[in-house]
Design a protein around this motif. Sequence first.
Motif, mmCIF file in Angstrom:
data_model
loop_
_atom_site.group_PDB
_atom_site.id
_atom_site.type_symbol
_atom_site.label_atom_id
_atom_site.label_comp_id
_atom_site.label_asym_id
_atom_site.label_seq_id
_atom_site.Cartn_x
_atom_site.Cartn_y
_atom_site.Cartn_z
ATOM 1 N N LEU A 68 0.890 -1.153 0.000
ATOM 2 C CA LEU A 68 0.000 0.000 0.000
ATOM 3 C C LEU A 68 0.932 1.207 0.000
ATOM 4 N N GLU A 69 0.821 2.028 -1.011
ATOM 5 C CA GLU A 69 1.660 3.226 -1.079
ATOM 6 C C GLU A 69 0.837 4.421 -0.619
ATOM 7 N N ILE A 70 1.310 5.068 0.402
ATOM 8 C CA ILE A 70 0.548 6.177 0.997
ATOM 9 C C ILE A 70 1.370 7.448 0.849
ATOM 10 N N GLY A 71 0.790 8.434 0.183
ATOM 11 C CA GLY A 71 1.476 9.728 0.053
ATOM 12 C C GLY A 71 1.586 10.403 1.413
ATOM 13 N N ALA A 72 2.641 11.149 1.621
ATOM 14 C CA ALA A 72 2.917 11.721 2.942
ATOM 15 C C ALA A 72 1.817 12.678 3.400
ATOM 16 N N MET A 73 1.174 13.357 2.460
ATOM 17 C CA MET A 73 0.137 14.326 2.844
ATOM 18 C C MET A 73 -1.249 13.687 2.939
ATOM 19 N N THR A 74 -1.319 12.373 2.916
ATOM 20 C CA THR A 74 -2.604 11.690 3.097
ATOM 21 C C THR A 74 -3.060 11.876 4.540
ATOM 22 N N THR A 75 -4.311 12.258 4.704
ATOM 23 C CA THR A 75 -4.786 12.545 6.069
ATOM 24 C C THR A 75 -5.205 11.269 6.786
ATOM 25 N N HIS A 76 -5.272 11.378 8.105
ATOM 26 C CA HIS A 76 -5.760 10.253 8.910
ATOM 27 C C HIS A 76 -7.173 9.870 8.498
ATOM 28 N N LYS A 77 -7.969 10.882 8.164
ATOM 29 C CA LYS A 77 -9.361 10.598 7.796
ATOM 30 C C LYS A 77 -9.401 9.808 6.494
ATOM 31 N N ALA A 78 -8.557 10.196 5.532
ATOM 32 C CA ALA A 78 -8.533 9.484 4.259
ATOM 33 C C ALA A 78 -8.154 8.026 4.477
ATOM 34 N N LEU A 79 -7.191 7.776 5.362
ATOM 35 C CA LEU A 79 -6.782 6.400 5.650
ATOM 36 C C LEU A 79 -7.909 5.628 6.321
ATOM 37 N N GLU A 80 -8.559 6.323 7.279
ATOM 38 C CA GLU A 80 -9.660 5.707 8.026
ATOM 39 C C GLU A 80 -10.770 5.264 7.060
ATOM 40 N N GLN A 81 -10.986 6.060 6.021
ATOM 41 C CA GLN A 81 -12.097 5.780 5.094
ATOM 42 C C GLN A 81 -11.688 4.842 3.970
ATOM 43 N N HIS A 82 -10.420 4.469 3.916
ATOM 44 C CA HIS A 82 -9.903 3.639 2.842
ATOM 45 C C HIS A 82 -9.721 2.222 3.369
ATOM 46 N N ASP A 83 -9.641 1.261 2.462
ATOM 47 C CA ASP A 83 -9.430 -0.125 2.868
ATOM 48 C C ASP A 83 -7.945 -0.324 3.194
ATOM 49 N N VAL A 84 -7.596 -0.127 4.453
ATOM 50 C CA VAL A 84 -6.193 -0.253 4.863
ATOM 51 C C VAL A 84 -6.107 -1.311 5.962
ATOM 52 N N PRO A 85 -4.917 -1.823 6.281
ATOM 53 C CA PRO A 85 -4.804 -2.839 7.334
ATOM 54 C C PRO A 85 -5.444 -2.379 8.649
ATOM 55 N N ALA A 86 -5.970 -3.358 9.383
ATOM 56 C CA ALA A 86 -6.779 -3.045 10.573
ATOM 57 C C ALA A 86 -6.054 -2.142 11.561
ATOM 58 N N ALA A 87 -4.798 -2.453 11.854
ATOM 59 C CA ALA A 87 -4.082 -1.665 12.865
ATOM 60 C C ALA A 87 -3.943 -0.222 12.409
ATOM 61 N N LEU A 88 -3.718 -0.039 11.113
ATOM 62 C CA LEU A 88 -3.563 1.318 10.595
ATOM 63 C C LEU A 88 -4.890 2.082 10.694
ATOM 64 N N ALA A 89 -5.974 1.412 10.304
ATOM 65 C CA ALA A 89 -7.288 2.064 10.377
ATOM 66 C C ALA A 89 -7.632 2.410 11.822
ATOM 67 N N GLN A 90 -7.396 1.445 12.711
ATOM 68 C CA GLN A 90 -7.747 1.687 14.118
ATOM 69 C C GLN A 90 -6.906 2.809 14.717
#
Lengths: 289, 191, 785
Positions: A68-90
């Motif tokens: 999963l490549e995440i741009g540095a300026m990606t917000t926490h909210k964007a990650l929360e709303q995206h299909d990302v690994p559980a620990a990252l979302a939590q």
Amino acid sequence: MTDTLYYQPKSVDEALQIKAELGAEGTFLAGGTDVVVGIRKGKLKVARTIDLSQVPGLDGIRRHDGFLEIGAMTTHKALEQHDVPAALAQSCETVGGPQIRYLGTVGGQIGTASPAGDVSVALIALKADVELRSAARGTRRLPLDEVFVGPGKTVIADDEMVTRVFVPLGRRSDFYKIGKRDAVAISLVMAAASVGPAGDVAIAIGCVAPVPLRIKRAEALLDARGLSDEAVDEAATIAREDCSPISDHRGGADYRRAMAGTLTKRLLSRLREVTPVKAKPAESSAEVA
Amino acid sequence: MTNASGVEEQTLTLPSEQEVEKLRAAEATWSLSFTLNGESVELMVDPTETLYDTLRERLRLIGTKGACLEGECGSCTVLLDGKPVTACLVTSPQVQGRTVVTVEGLAKDDRLHPVQESFIACGAVQCGYCTPGLIVSAAALLAHNSTPSVEEVREALEGNLCRCTGYTKIIDAVLEAAGDEPAVMSVGGEK
Amino acid sequence: MSSGPPIRRRPTGPVRPGQQPQVNVIGRSIRRFDGKGKVTGETPFGGDLAGPEAYTALVIRSPHPHCEIEDVELAAARAIPGVVAIFTGDDIGGTNRHGLIRRDQEVFSRRARFMGDCLGLIVAATPKIAQRALEAVKVSYKELPIVATMDDALAEGSYPLHETGNVLSTELIRRGDADSALAESDVVVNTETRTQCVDHAFLDREAGMAYMEDGVVTIYASGQWIHEERRLVALALGLPQERVRIIQPATGGAFGGREDISIQIYLGLAALKLDHPVRIEYTREESMIARHKRHPIRIEYTLGATREGVLTAAKVRILSDEGAYASTGPAVLRKAVSHCTGPYRVPNIHADGVAVFTNNNPTGAMRGFGACQLAIAYESAIVELSRVLKIDVVELKRINLLDDGEGVTTDQKIPVVGVRDCMEAALRRIGWDKRSYETPAPHLRRGYGVSTICFGVGYGDGFPDASRARVRMADDGVVEVFTGGVDFGQGLHSLAAQIAAKELGVDPLAVRVVASDTHRTPESGSSSATRQTVFTGNAVRLAASEVAGQLLDVAAAYTGLHWDDLELRGNAIAAKHDIAGHEDRTVVLPLRQAVRLGRERGYALDVESCFKPRTVAKQKGTGKSPRAFITYMFASHVAEVLVDIETGEVKVARIVAAHDVGKAINPQQVEGQIEGGVVQGLGMALMEEVVSEGGFMKNASFTDYIIPTIVDTPTIEALVIERDDPEGPYGARGVGEPGLIGTPPAILGAIADAIGTQVHETPANAERVWKAIKRSERAGDGASA
């Protein structure tokens, strides 16, 4: 050096050029959730701010080549709303309130280098890498757990910027945070763990050392012996032994040390079972019934 | 303002209006333009000031409150490109070219936003200091989710502290407002 | 139990304008009239009044918790362009002192006793310049020994913080013979409770402005008793009262935290000296460092009972940390001692309280003051007794709660004791008899706790406590109410309008309230101690009913009907019942016309009244009083919690809070007060704590001082019990403090129920709960993990 205190570059190259000129005096402003508080409180008085809000191309999430490549300026909210690994979302869900999560970025979290960085702990437990870039030397990639060297201190060079984070896909993971309340709380202790497709384990704990702490000795033990009850207990003991918490107004070192073990055991036990269950106690029995 | 006779004496000659104006102008060195409550705004700001300061001090929009000024209380919540953010954590240059909606922008043609109506009706207002921030957060929720559950209301408002009401009537008010027409709930400014 | 007083149901829906009937306005959830300005953001609070046109003032504070100031070097700061003036003690014309009970705190100090002490005041053209000036000030000082704790204060040879030493005051209660009764008791339990320092954490930081108008220093700032603030400002600055005017803007919460003076004297001095508008606004950090706090209290409690569970005696020792100055400390200590046995029948009491000075923040008024700390202590002793006697805690309460006509701690006999009604209603609502201990996971434990508490209303103990109100008919026929009482969100001004509307038969929303301005409104005392509903409520009622009487007289003279056959209803004077010529209760005179006729006949239609009930000072040597307070309130809360026994985390799942409020004049506002109090109580029980080390505060910010969010807040069910109070307007008693008082002991009791052992120190945060579990495991009882 000019008297300018505030820069607003329009591209990554321009931002890196400014940063190279300013060196340690220049502070990147991403989501602002830490930097702006610092400016207001006068902590960054002499520093010069490099505002990245007008720089395109630094955010976004994509799957590529097993990561999963995440741009540095990606917000926490964007990650929360995206299909990302559980620990990252939590971990993202527990950062501040929605207003903070719409602002705060993953790159900012790494750059701030707080031992209480929830998302950093989750990313370390997911065995994430980070990409750094400078005008002079281009990009380099290194494991995130090698980035932090102390509270607010990293190996990121004075002319470098965090550009991307790479999270390996396919790891099952879980995260647990103890704060002083259930929302908008700085962690008292928090931990994350993951198990890879090959059964390899990673554990990271926050607020128990000057940096988000990876418990490599326990990982080695578990990689060798699997997630048996005894191995998990031993891993918890190692977690307690390997951390070096302090006492502050949020809590005592004894409690943090004990929780390093408790959370290690809790997370590993859950990962052994099935998909992670909801971390917090359920609501009233009346509502359950 | 130094005076010749030494440190203990102070002259109480007030600076002239022009002097004060000059001092203020010297602080505002950054040219900023953005859309505020549907209208274009252009002004000079201090680049290290926050949107909170600009709204209140320069534009005199006092509905955006600030209990902590470090992102913990949510009293200064505004919509930035349609998303709720704490104005105290956004430097003003960061909103260049973007769209900001404050609590003052929610009522349309003297008609209160449904959440504003329901806050009054349900007794969700006591001291009222947290109220504008809560209303902006609640309006942002309802713009996307017209039938939120109690848990969804709690999650959407977790970044807004209230010290008076015990939150119970705030939840009542958001649920009471829910279900109104999407057009009424539009808060604007989304990209 | 099927009988008992009525429980008010939650209103089925909001009352909208136009639906409000104009009779029976008492007991209806009338909309508050300040709602619209607050939801639109138009209403100005203290920090919203002045823009950049006003100068900005900033306070120079002490660099150390205890020091002699040797020099404050101001030259560099004064040299900064845009710095208008810097004031110190040399510039102040009056006493340079303030303090609510003792005038023991200097406005500008040469000896700092805590970090909030003020050394000087900077005034500058912009906030940024003021900040730069503050950073340019150099203070040299001599450190004095720091008295950090109550033990330090009482230690032999401790450094005296005031001329009178380190003991501020003492209080006692002596009833019967507690020592003998304890010796004869079948069971005696001992507990030691430690409560923490709590911050009010109102959201609206101290902020305001001042300017000169016709030689009058006009100060807009938020306090709780504007007339007392005027006295303090006038004395400190050396001005006659009439040259100081205080106007209260909209105020974002207070909870006792605005009782001590804050920015008023600084603003007044700067405006007076400069004749230019000046504003001041504390940062959150400054607000927390400068303001008084809730008293941390240590309580050693010994409680005796018979084998059957009948309480025999209580021996209580109370030690209270006053911080650096007296503030309202002596009154808080008296409140604590006079409430030390709560709503229980305890025939023998021996209680001693000592209040000591330290170099911590002054401690003073905060919601529940003294009574809430003692409630934690006596309920902890009751839980302990229940454990030792193996009698269910509810049964134990049923045996020992007071009944109508019995005496509280001070032996004051209370005619209407609603506590049993509250408890039984709360138990029914939570489903006590069918409560479940099931949990979703093995490391979770469920528990239930019940509190029963009481609170004496008003200042009491012989204090000359009074409220005045003025009601008049304006020429346009509008009812005007003038009250000096301040509203910081609790709804006092809407309540005043509602009462006047009831007496004068008009729509409450049409009443014009003129409030909180020392030049225009009569003194209505402090908005504290849960006194305004009873005090200002009664004063408004008296004034309004007198105006109503005058209007009836006018109408009687005009119509030839007897005034006793007439009433005020629907903006008119109408027949009360069928009378000759006025069948169907017809209107005989519109209100507006009655006002005009009244004026013509020389009626003022303008009445000021005063409500000043007598209380009786405590008896020397026993602390008893037949009427320490004009009335008492009672409440019972039931809490349900889930405890994670591996981490100590506590989640409150549900709280039922039943309060006997006498009469709910505005049920929605009464519920709002209870719900708000519950959440503040939850914060005190579980998370809030001002942490100081050696006089330095460690968590002076909202990042580090944690108050409950909406996610921490469970379902709160407020039950309003109504048993008429003989002293209150329409039977109302008030509701402000008890909502907070009942919650911590209910939650702590629930935690004890869940883990089998008590946490004796608040807040019961995860770490303390976890430690209690570990202690109990080592001792071989309680929950096993």
